[in-house]
Design a protein around this motif. Structure first.
Motif, PDB file in Angstrom:
ATOM      1  N   SER A  92      -0.319   1.621  13.235  1.00 26.54           N
ATOM      2  CA  SER A  92      -0.737   2.655  12.280  1.00 26.54           C
ATOM      3  C   SER A  92       0.489   3.276  11.618  1.00 26.54           C
ATOM      4  N   LEU A  93       0.271   3.987  10.509  1.00 25.68           N
ATOM      5  CA  LEU A  93       1.370   4.650   9.812  1.00 25.68           C
ATOM      6  C   LEU A  93       1.752   5.952  10.506  1.00 25.68           C
ATOM      7  N   GLY A  94       0.769   6.673  11.018  1.00 28.71           N
ATOM      8  CA  GLY A  94       1.036   7.904  11.750  1.00 28.71           C
ATOM      9  C   GLY A  94       0.786   7.699  13.229  1.00 28.71           C
ATOM     10  N   PHE A  95       1.461   8.507  14.058  1.00 24.49           N
ATOM     11  CA  PHE A  95       1.242   8.378  15.507  1.00 24.49           C
ATOM     12  C   PHE A  95       1.781   9.575  16.287  1.00 24.49           C
ATOM     13  N   ARG A  96       2.589  10.437  15.657  1.00 20.80           N
ATOM     14  CA  ARG A  96       3.281  11.477  16.411  1.00 20.80           C
ATOM     15  C   ARG A  96       2.427  12.724  16.662  1.00 20.80           C
ATOM     16  N   GLY A  97       1.389  12.937  15.853  1.00 19.62           N
ATOM     17  CA  GLY A  97       0.563  14.119  16.035  1.00 19.62           C
ATOM     18  C   GLY A  97       1.274  15.405  15.666  1.00 19.62           C
ATOM     19  N   GLU A  98       2.189  15.346  14.702  1.00 20.41           N
ATOM     20  CA  GLU A  98       2.964  16.519  14.308  1.00 20.41           C
ATOM     21  C   GLU A  98       2.700  16.988  12.886  1.00 20.41           C
ATOM     22  N   ALA A  99       2.222  16.104  12.017  1.00 24.00           N
ATOM     23  CA  ALA A  99       2.137  16.413  10.595  1.00 24.00           C
ATOM     24  C   ALA A  99       1.189  17.577  10.306  1.00 24.00           C
ATOM     25  N   LEU A 100      -0.083  17.455  10.709  1.00 24.93           N
ATOM     26  CA  LEU A 100      -1.062  18.501  10.400  1.00 24.93           C
ATOM     27  C   LEU A 100      -0.703  19.843  11.043  1.00 24.93           C
ATOM     28  N   PRO A 101      -0.302  19.900  12.323  1.00 29.28           N
ATOM     29  CA  PRO A 101       0.121  21.182  12.880  1.00 29.28           C
ATOM     30  C   PRO A 101       1.309  21.793  12.145  1.00 29.28           C
ATOM     31  N   SER A 102       2.247  20.945  11.706  1.00 27.24           N
ATOM     32  CA  SER A 102       3.410  21.451  10.971  1.00 27.24           C
ATOM     33  C   SER A 102       2.984  22.069   9.645  1.00 27.24           C
ATOM     34  N   MET A 103       2.089  21.377   8.913  1.00 29.03           N
ATOM     35  CA  MET A 103       1.586  21.931   7.650  1.00 29.03           C
ATOM     36  C   MET A 103       0.844  23.239   7.895  1.00 29.03           C
ATOM     37  N   ALA A 104       0.004  23.264   8.931  1.00 28.67           N
ATOM     38  CA  ALA A 104      -0.804  24.449   9.208  1.00 28.67           C
ATOM     39  C   ALA A 104       0.064  25.655   9.538  1.00 28.67           C
ATOM     40  N   SER A 105       1.239  25.424  10.138  1.00 24.63           N
ATOM     41  CA  SER A 105       2.091  26.546  10.544  1.00 24.63           C
ATOM     42  C   SER A 105       2.832  27.187   9.382  1.00 24.63           C
ATOM     43  N   VAL A 106       2.918  26.498   8.223  1.00 30.66           N
ATOM     44  CA  VAL A 106       3.701  27.041   7.108  1.00 30.66           C
ATOM     45  C   VAL A 106       2.884  27.134   5.817  1.00 30.66           C
ATOM     46  N   SER A 107       1.543  27.111   5.929  1.00 27.99           N
ATOM     47  CA  SER A 107       0.715  27.158   4.723  1.00 27.99           C
ATOM     48  C   SER A 107      -0.650  27.739   5.050  1.00 27.99           C
ATOM     49  N   ARG A 108      -1.462  27.848   4.008  1.00 32.46           N
ATOM     50  CA  ARG A 108      -2.877  28.186   4.179  1.00 32.46           C
ATOM     51  C   ARG A 108      -3.654  26.880   3.990  1.00 32.46           C
ATOM     52  N   MET A 109      -4.264  26.420   5.043  1.00 29.88           N
ATOM     53  CA  MET A 109      -4.862  25.085   5.047  1.00 29.88           C
ATOM     54  C   MET A 109      -6.370  25.135   5.249  1.00 29.88           C
ATOM     55  N   ARG A 110      -7.028  24.221   4.552  1.00 27.49           N
ATOM     56  CA  ARG A 110      -8.465  24.000   4.752  1.00 27.49           C
ATOM     57  C   ARG A 110      -8.694  22.504   4.914  1.00 27.49           C
ATOM     58  N   ILE A 111      -9.497  22.156   5.928  1.00 26.87           N
ATOM     59  CA  ILE A 111      -9.846  20.755   6.144  1.00 26.87           C
ATOM     60  C   ILE A 111     -11.364  20.645   6.185  1.00 26.87           C
ATOM     61  N   ILE A 112     -11.896  19.803   5.316  1.00 30.48           N
ATOM     62  CA  ILE A 112     -13.340  19.544   5.280  1.00 30.48           C
ATOM     63  C   ILE A 112     -13.539  18.072   5.613  1.00 30.48           C
ATOM     64  N   SER A 113     -14.426  17.789   6.576  1.00 30.22           N
ATOM     65  CA  SER A 113     -14.582  16.395   6.997  1.00 30.22           C
ATOM     66  C   SER A 113     -16.001  16.135   7.496  1.00 30.22           C
ATOM     67  N   ARG A 114     -16.443  14.888   7.273  1.00 26.62           N
ATOM     68  CA  ARG A 114     -17.745  14.453   7.789  1.00 26.62           C
ATOM     69  C   ARG A 114     -17.680  12.977   8.145  1.00 26.62           C
ATOM     70  N   PRO A 115     -18.008  12.644   9.391  1.00 23.00           N
ATOM     71  CA  PRO A 115     -18.083  11.224   9.766  1.00 23.00           C
ATOM     72  C   PRO A 115     -19.285  10.567   9.100  1.00 23.00           C
ATOM     73  N   LYS A 116     -19.255   9.268   9.002  1.00 22.82           N
ATOM     74  CA  LYS A 116     -20.334   8.541   8.327  1.00 22.82           C
ATOM     75  C   LYS A 116     -21.663   8.659   9.063  1.00 22.82           C
ATOM     76  N   ASP A 117     -21.604   8.853  10.366  1.00 26.83           N
ATOM     77  CA  ASP A 117     -22.844   8.861  11.147  1.00 26.83           C
ATOM     78  C   ASP A 117     -23.426  10.264  11.342  1.00 26.83           C
ATOM     79  N   GLN A 118     -22.909  11.265  10.633  1.00 29.43           N
ATOM     80  CA  GLN A 118     -23.428  12.622  10.755  1.00 29.43           C
ATOM     81  C   GLN A 118     -23.938  13.129   9.410  1.00 29.43           C
ATOM     82  N   ILE A 119     -24.960  13.977   9.477  1.00 27.84           N
ATOM     83  CA  ILE A 119     -25.590  14.486   8.249  1.00 27.84           C
ATOM     84  C   ILE A 119     -24.719  15.559   7.599  1.00 27.84           C
ATOM     85  N   ALA A 120     -24.187  16.472   8.396  1.00 20.79           N
ATOM     86  CA  ALA A 120     -23.398  17.594   7.874  1.00 20.79           C
ATOM     87  C   ALA A 120     -21.946  17.468   8.312  1.00 20.79           C
ATOM     88  N   GLY A 121     -21.070  18.076   7.523  1.00 22.32           N
ATOM     89  CA  GLY A 121     -19.656  18.110   7.857  1.00 22.32           C
ATOM     90  C   GLY A 121     -19.253  19.496   8.326  1.00 22.32           C
TER      91      GLY A 121
END
Length: 572
Positions: A92-121
């Motif tokens: 894979s391209l990513g593997f360290r588990g550091e990118a999203l926490p690093s962004m979240a610590s220095v910004s205002r972040m919103r993440i919206i997500s829905r898996p294919k097998d679920q009705i709502a996100g």
């Protein structure tokens, strides 16, 4: 009182963020990597004010559940690896588990997500590393990540960001580097609602190359593919005449990961050899596929540095692949020709080909001697061989060929011939010398004198013998046997400069051969007879690298009938 203390979580997170996120372009790269790893085939990036105000990346990947959303912003939380041994089989391209926490610590972040097998996100809101809310909501399949007010919690870091245009340019560059190995993924970049880049998905690599590097460059590129056990190399190589003074169009990928590696860059330059002038870099794209266990990508948080377990094998494979591919494209890229061309030059309007087939312009005639063959080629235009028209400015040899005109730089051509002949007669990096009946007196500077006194053995290898006569005066007693009637003072001065610079023995010896070839070749402004021009072209045909002189300058240029007709407005 204790001097050592444990840093607060928010401080350590911001320190870690500095290693991963240094500008908006870093955010874009990390988010694209996550989208690709999630299996997305459509990725849309929106930025405002160069990404300083907003970065929004939307994809149609597998999406995340509510629990995954909460975990993804925790440090070292990842779905890519589970154990330490997995670090040696990373695909894979990513593997360290550091990118999203690093962004979240220095910004205002919103993440919206829905898996294919679920009705709502679900939507997660986080600012400065602190979770604000998580709520259920309707959303398309996939993930949308919004990073707003980057570095708002670290004002000192925000001050170091450049103007919005500069940051946007960095985003375009990082996006260009990320999308080349992924032709099957659609990418779009919008800046404040204005579309900057739109790259539709394709089954072929060439349209992606054309969209990013320009159609002329993409059409002229040569494709090279080599496979050796666990190593596979696929390269798209631009011609030397399209080289640049910067290496910004040199893209290298290891298992689809964009890297910057000195070993690989050096191998590419070595593969191009003397086709490039000093200080020039080719436009090329190189994909390396290697067993993940034989390359370490866990070198730096930015993930652009790698370490090969056997760098020598990779180096030699790259040099061999590139040099063999460029030899096959003897006379360079095909020129742009309109498919309605009245001069009989065919052109397909698609990007279904990479380069012109090699043309044997100086093809020898069977059953004839070399000189007779040259004369026949000169006098016959019916078979498509070159017909020497004459000499321009006592510098360029003009040859009419089947599809136009070839101009040959006589000095560059002869320089190539002399260089390769010197290499052939040199044995074990030793050139045969010829004693002078009357020694030639050479006056050197004090600096040059010291170089001569310390490099007598090296000069002997070049076929040059200098005896100290007193003061700064030396007697030149022997010279390289293949060279005659040169300005020896000028040649010796250049050789001493190369010796002073030092370097590996092979490099110094090659520099010496190049200097000798330059001084031993016929000069611009030297008038040649018709027979001499024919013989020069005949000798050039037998060279290993006839299209460039040892310094990398082109030996000849071609001007097609189509281009000439356009110059005179015969074709609009």
């Amino acid at each position: 009182m204790n001097r050592i203390r444990v840093l607060p979580e928010n401080v350590s997170s911001q320190i870690a963020a500095g290693e991963v996120i240094d500008r908006p372009a870093s955010v874009v790269k990390e988010l694209i990597d996550n989208s690709v790893d999630a299996g997305a085939d459509r990725i849309i990036i929106n930025v405002e004010k160069g990404g300083k105000q907003l970065i929004k990346v939307s994809d149609n990947g597998v999406g995340m559940s509510r629990d995954d959303l909460l975990l993804c912003v925790e440090r070292h939380a990842t779905s890519k690896i589970e154990t330490a041994s997995d670090l040696f089989s990373i695909k894979s391209l990513g593997f360290r588990g550091e990118a999203l926490p690093s962004m979240a610590s220095v910004s205002r972040m919103r993440i919206i997500s829905r898996p294919k097998d679920q009705i709502a996100g679900h939507r997660l809101k986080i600012a400065g590393g602190k979770m604000i809310a998580i709520e259920e909501m309707g959303s398309p399949t996939g993930t949308i990540v919004e990073v707003g007010e980057l570095f708002y919690s670290v004002p000192a870091r925000r001050k170091f960001l450049r103007a919005a245009k500069t940051e946007t340019d960095h985003i375009i560059d990082i996006l260009s580097r990320s999308v080349l190995p992924l032709p099957g993924v659609q990418f779009r970049l919008d800046d404040a609602g204005k579309m900057i880049m739109n790259l539709p998905a394709s089954d072929e690599q060439l349209p992606r190359l054309s969209g990013l590097m320009g159609r002329q460059v993409a059409e002229s590129m040569v494709e090279a593919v080599e496979k050796n056990h666990d190593l596979r190399i696929r390269a798209y190589l631009g011609p030397s005449e399209l080289s640049r003074s910067r290496g910004d169009r040199l893209f290298v990928y290891v298992n689809n990961r964009n890297i910057r590696d000195r070993l690989v860059t050096k191998a590419i330059m070595e593969g191009y050899a003397q086709r490039l002038m000093k200080g020039q870099y080719p436009q090329a794209v190189v994909f390396i596929e290697i067993d993940p266990s034989k390359v370490d990508v866990n070198v730096h948080p930015a993930k652009q540095e790698v370490r090969f377990h056997d760098g020598a094998v990779v180096y030699q494979a790259l040099v061999s692949t590139i040099s063999k591919a460029l030899v096959r494209t003897f006379y360079g890229p095909i020129d742009k020709v309109d498919e309605r061309d009245r001069w009989g030059l065919d052109r397909k309007d698609s990007l279904s080909f990479m380069a012109e087939k090699p043309r044997d312009y100086f093809k020898p005639v069977k059953g004839k001697s070399a000189s007779a063959g040259a004369e026949m080629r000169v006098n016959s235009i019916v078979a498509g061989g070159p017909q020497i028209i004459g000499q321009l400015g006592n510098t360029y040899i003009l040859c009419q060929v089947e599809d136009g005109l070839i101009m040959v730089d006589q000095h560059a051509a002869h320089e190539r011939i002399v260089y390769e002949n010197l290499k052939k007669v040199s044995h074990n990096s030793q050139i045969e010398n010829q004693a002078l009946l009357i020694p030639h007196e050479v006056e050197l500077t004090l600096k040059e004198k010291r170089v001569v006194m310390g490099n007598g053995d090296r000069l002997s290898r070049f076929g040059i013998e200098l005896d100290h006569f007193g003061g700064n005066t030396f007697l030149l007693r022997s010279v390289p046997a293949p060279l005659k009637d040169l300005k020896w003072d000028s040649l010796i001065s250049e050789l001493l400069t190369d010796l002073e610079e030092g370097g590996p023995e092979d490099t110094v010896f090659d520099k010496a051969l190049t200097a000798m070839a330059c001084h031993g070749a016929i000069r611009a402004g030297h008038r040649l007879t018709h027979e001499e021009m024919a013989e020069l072209l005949n000798q050039l045909e037998g060279m290993d690298l006839p299209e460039n002189c040892p310094h990398g300058r082109p030996v000849f240029k071609r001007l097609t009938y189509y281009e000439i007709a356009k110059m005179f407005k015969r074709i609009v």
